[in-house]
Design an enzyme around this catalytic site. Sequence first.
Site, PDB file in Angstrom:
ATOM      1  N   LEU A  22       0.842  -1.182   0.107  1.00 48.09           N
ATOM      2  CA  LEU A  22       0.096   0.014   0.018  1.00 48.09           C
ATOM      3  C   LEU A  22       0.981   1.240   0.081  1.00 48.09           C
ATOM      4  O   LEU A  22       0.520   2.366  -0.365  1.00 48.09           O
ATOM      5  CB  LEU A  22      -0.897  -0.076   1.189  1.00 48.09           C
ATOM      6  CG  LEU A  22      -2.125  -1.018   1.298  1.00 48.09           C
ATOM      7  CD1 LEU A  22      -2.614  -0.907   2.414  1.00 48.09           C
ATOM      8  CD2 LEU A  22      -3.132  -0.877   0.157  1.00 48.09           C
ATOM      9  N   GLY A  23       2.148   1.296   0.630  1.00 55.52           N
ATOM     10  CA  GLY A  23       2.903   2.381   0.738  1.00 55.52           C
ATOM     11  C   GLY A  23       4.242   2.065   1.439  1.00 55.52           C
ATOM     12  O   GLY A  23       4.356   0.781   1.844  1.00 55.52           O
ATOM     13  N   GLY A  25       7.532   3.544   3.348  1.00 55.51           N
ATOM     14  CA  GLY A  25       7.852   4.547   4.731  1.00 55.51           C
ATOM     15  C   GLY A  25       9.400   4.729   4.848  1.00 55.51           C
ATOM     16  O   GLY A  25      10.322   3.770   4.225  1.00 55.51           O
ATOM     17  N   MET A  27      11.079   4.030   7.533  1.00 61.12           N
ATOM     18  CA  MET A  27      11.584   2.716   8.311  1.00 61.12           C
ATOM     19  C   MET A  27      10.833   1.410   7.866  1.00 61.12           C
ATOM     20  O   MET A  27      11.158   0.507   8.227  1.00 61.12           O
ATOM     21  CB  MET A  27      11.364   3.073   9.755  1.00 61.12           C
ATOM     22  CG  MET A  27      12.374   4.103  10.575  1.00 61.12           C
ATOM     23  SD  MET A  27      11.860   4.402  12.017  1.00 61.12           S
ATOM     24  CE  MET A  27      11.754   2.539  12.643  1.00 61.12           C
ATOM     25  N   ALA A  28       9.524   1.486   7.579  1.00 56.67           N
ATOM     26  CA  ALA A  28       8.785   0.247   7.188  1.00 56.67           C
ATOM     27  C   ALA A  28       8.171   0.550   6.000  1.00 56.67           C
ATOM     28  O   ALA A  28       7.630   1.582   5.535  1.00 56.67           O
ATOM     29  CB  ALA A  28       7.911   0.079   8.389  1.00 56.67           C
ATOM     30  N   VAL A  30       4.199  -0.647   4.238  1.00 59.95           N
ATOM     31  CA  VAL A  30       2.665  -0.952   4.730  1.00 59.95           C
ATOM     32  C   VAL A  30       2.050  -1.914   3.461  1.00 59.95           C
ATOM     33  O   VAL A  30       2.168  -1.428   2.391  1.00 59.95           O
ATOM     34  CB  VAL A  30       1.770   0.264   5.187  1.00 59.95           C
ATOM     35  CG1 VAL A  30       0.613  -0.245   5.411  1.00 59.95           C
ATOM     36  CG2 VAL A  30       2.357   1.144   6.010  1.00 59.95           C
ATOM     37  N   LYS A  44       1.784  -3.213   8.831  1.00 61.38           N
ATOM     38  CA  LYS A  44       3.177  -2.330   8.760  1.00 61.38           C
ATOM     39  C   LYS A  44       4.208  -3.236   9.077  1.00 61.38           C
ATOM     40  O   LYS A  44       4.215  -3.962  10.057  1.00 61.38           O
ATOM     41  CB  LYS A  44       2.948  -1.495   9.853  1.00 61.38           C
ATOM     42  CG  LYS A  44       4.244  -0.353   9.567  1.00 61.38           C
ATOM     43  CD  LYS A  44       3.934   1.003  10.560  1.00 61.38           C
ATOM     44  CE  LYS A  44       4.936   2.110  10.043  1.00 61.38           C
ATOM     45  NZ  LYS A  44       4.429   3.202  11.193  1.00 61.38           N
ATOM     46  N   ASP A 138       4.606  13.614  16.472  1.00 56.91           N
ATOM     47  CA  ASP A 138       4.477  13.633  15.236  1.00 56.91           C
ATOM     48  C   ASP A 138       3.029  14.355  14.459  1.00 56.91           C
ATOM     49  O   ASP A 138       2.700  13.675  13.668  1.00 56.91           O
ATOM     50  CB  ASP A 138       5.150  12.945  14.457  1.00 56.91           C
ATOM     51  CG  ASP A 138       5.482  13.149  12.819  1.00 56.91           C
ATOM     52  OD1 ASP A 138       5.704  14.251  12.616  1.00 56.91           O
ATOM     53  OD2 ASP A 138       5.836  12.307  12.262  1.00 56.91           O
TER      54      ASP A 138
END
Length: 550
Positions: A22-23, A25, A27-28, A30, A44, A138
């Site tokens: 899905l996406g 990042g 660090m991780a 998804v 995630k 954040d």
Amino acid sequence: MSESAPSLPGMTLGGYRICGRLGRGAMADVYDAEDSTGHKVALKVFRAGEGMSFTMIERFRREAEATKKLRRHPYILTVYATGHEGEFHYIAMERVEDSRSLESLSRKGAPVENFLKIGIKIAGALQYAHEHQIIHRDVKPSNILLDDFEEPMLADFGVAELMDWPSLTLSGTLTGTPMYMSPEQARGEEVTPASDVYSLAVVLYEALTGRMPYELSGTPTTPQILDAVKTQTPFPARKADKRISRDLNFVLMRALRKIPGERYASAREFAHDLECVLEKKPVAGRWVSPWTATGYWVRRNRLRLSGVLALALFALAVTGAMRERLRESSYRELIQVALRTSEQMKRALESTSNRTEPEMRSAQRAMRAGRWLEARDLLQTAARVNQELVTQDRGSYSALFEAQIELARTETMLHNSLRARELYQAVWSREEAGPALRQIAAFEGILLLLLEDRREDARRVKAELASLPSGPYLALMDMALGTLSAREGEAARQGLQSRLRAHAEIAEIIRLRSRADKADLHRRLDELVRHAESPHSWPIPFATYLKGRL
């Protein structure tokens, strides 16, 4: 995960089959995944391995821990499960179909009321996180997701600070998104719940006005953004968009103050004032015009004012009835009647010495019943009124400082320790408070500092009071700081009045908390509560609070 990380579709982690990405990042990644029943989740995944530092792995683990603690709040993205298999760590989260971030709503130019409702709900989610000792750090538009019904959900606790865990952030290190950081974050200093309040205020400001609260030209660099966050006074929201009411402008500007202690004491208070704006009610603490202030004064003092008016009318009636007689009376008698009437009216107008007694009594009843929010509202009113009276030389300093100490206690029970320490300091640093109240405030403030392992700060507070005459609370401070020998400590304990023995036991438990068995300290606190003569009187509620902090 890096760009070279292998794709995981078809793999199963923790009983979840990965269907697609899905996406991506920093660090991780998804992934779209489903469980054995076909229920869709967002998975995630963080892959530990070469090049991944301990801090990165630990941050992901803490994100999992934080989101598990908060899974029951309706406006925090639901987490179903966390775990790891081999080198893969994962968090299984709610999959929000057709979700979009707050940015998309901002671009549509939605009504002010829509953003207020979202702000109230996200502030409530932050308050829930803060009560569970978690600071988000954040808060930004892309971390506020909206579902089909425009209900918001706070997401991504990837850089959250768990207040009851050792910090992973080195002093001077920046964590968060620069444009939405609080000034203390931009300086690399310690974050508090007030930091999240600031970030949420920036998000709402931008959503409402279409611009940031800082004057930035072109495409600013990160250092330029950080400098603006640290030094620039926010541009008034009402000047940026006339749709924003004066009350809403006040609320946003208060939440955007540079000094944390000048902002709202909690996300709950921020949400309360946003609700007042939404419902067109007066907000707390806003400056009002003299005419409006006069209206408030008349409403607060309508009974006293009615008495004064009745007295004046009575005097006029008597004057009319006696007009003929007064004409025949001597000039001296006329003066005496006028003086008596004037003195009566003066006494009625100046009878303000006990104005806050009802609030203080009601607050104490609420505290004994454990209704800390109600108690705080009443004590804030009492403190504010006493401050006004002291400013006008018509009030008592002792009434003001007593209200501030009680208010600090309610803030402590509501886990607003920063605000509590500020209130205690406002008492112990003022000579007008007198030796007794200054020592009480300093002792209770020192206990909060020691709970945060700020021993040197606690010693400095004790040193500030070195010139005061000796008293039992000075001995209690020495007991908490561990500056007495075993013999001196026992002698000091025996010399205390029975009503102060509970304070001594709490001071001793705080002194021992880092090296004594936690189960033994819990047992001592349970016994203290069980054998208390007045289980609802201070410091017994603090003993219950302390048990949760050990």
